[in-house]
Write an enzyme that holds these catalytic residues in place. Structure first.
Site, PDB file in Angstrom:
ATOM      1  N   ARG A  59       1.022  -1.520   0.225  1.00 25.31           N
ATOM      2  CA  ARG A  59       0.119   0.489   0.121  1.00 25.31           C
ATOM      3  C   ARG A  59       0.823   1.262   0.015  1.00 25.31           C
ATOM      4  NH1 ARG A  59      -2.005  -3.646   2.827  1.00 25.31           N
ATOM      5  NH2 ARG A  59      -1.750  -2.899   4.916  1.00 25.31           N
ATOM      6  N   GLU A  96       5.186  -8.900  16.362  1.00 20.02           N
ATOM      7  CA  GLU A  96       4.589  -8.799  17.441  1.00 20.02           C
ATOM      8  C   GLU A  96       4.732 -10.394  17.636  1.00 20.02           C
ATOM      9  OE1 GLU A  96       0.979  -8.230  17.733  1.00 20.02           O
ATOM     10  OE2 GLU A  96       0.786  -8.846  19.362  1.00 20.02           O
TER      11      GLU A  96
END
Ligand code: AMP
Length: 175
Positions: A59, A96
């Site tokens: 994006r 994460e």
């Protein structure tokens, strides 16, 4: 930038439970708003003497490439591991859970080039910092970072400070 903000759609629990995804596709459907976005980035970047725009998959490609055309400079894609066809350099960075790797073509930048890094959204800053590392590996200089959206509460500016204090986001969310 109120119009721009109204064209960013919240999608709860995507791609996994607990994530509020900021979807820019409504913005991509509005040509006038899109031109406003590119014009704002251009106005910001013009004073920085940028030699190249690096856009982060996927994006970061849309407004990143449009900005590069406006600035009349090369556009360089950073992609996930294994996607670029020619010889690459890569950087692994922590997510994460686990790690991710991004790559750039080995001949994309020349030493000393002044580079702007663009992505659609700044969250923790891990991805943009990894892209900045790829730029420095080629002896080029990170001049600035631009984002359409910034999630302030994730403090993504912190890891970018090592590269540049020039961080410009159009729409910021405090929480
Ligand atoms: P980070 O490395 O944590 O700054 O994450 C930035 C990358 O993940 C960008 O390429 C974003 O497109 C994507 N991303 C992270 N969080 C979100 C979110 N809440 N909504 C949309 N995209 C996100």
């Amino acid at each position: 930038m109120n119009t721009i903000q109204s064209l960013i759609r919240d999608v709860p629990d995507f791609p996994k439970p607990g994530i509020l995804f900021k979807d820019i596709t409504p913005l991509l459907q509005d040509a006038a708003a899109g031109r406003e976005v590119v014009a704002a980035f251009k106005a910001y970047a013009q004073k920085l003497n940028i030699d190249a725009v690096v856009g982060i998959e996927s994006r970061g490609f849309m407004f990143g490439y449009a900005l590069a055309l406006e600035l009349n400079v090369p556009f360089i894609p950073v992609r996930k591991s294994g996607k670029l066809p020619y010889q690459t350099i890569g950087v692994e960075y922590a997510l994460e859970y686990g790690t991710a790797k991004i790559e750039m073509h080995v001949d994309a930048l020349k030493p000393g080039m002044r580079v702007l890094v663009h992505d659609d959204l700044l969250a923790t800053g891990g991805t943009a910092a990894a892209a900045a590392q790829l730029i420095e590996m080629q002896q080029a200089k990170v001049e600035a970072f631009t984002f359409v959206v910034e999630l302030d509460f994730l403090k993504g500016r912190d890891p970018l400070k090592a590269f540049s204090n020039e961080v410009y986001s159009l729409v910021r969310y405090a929480d």
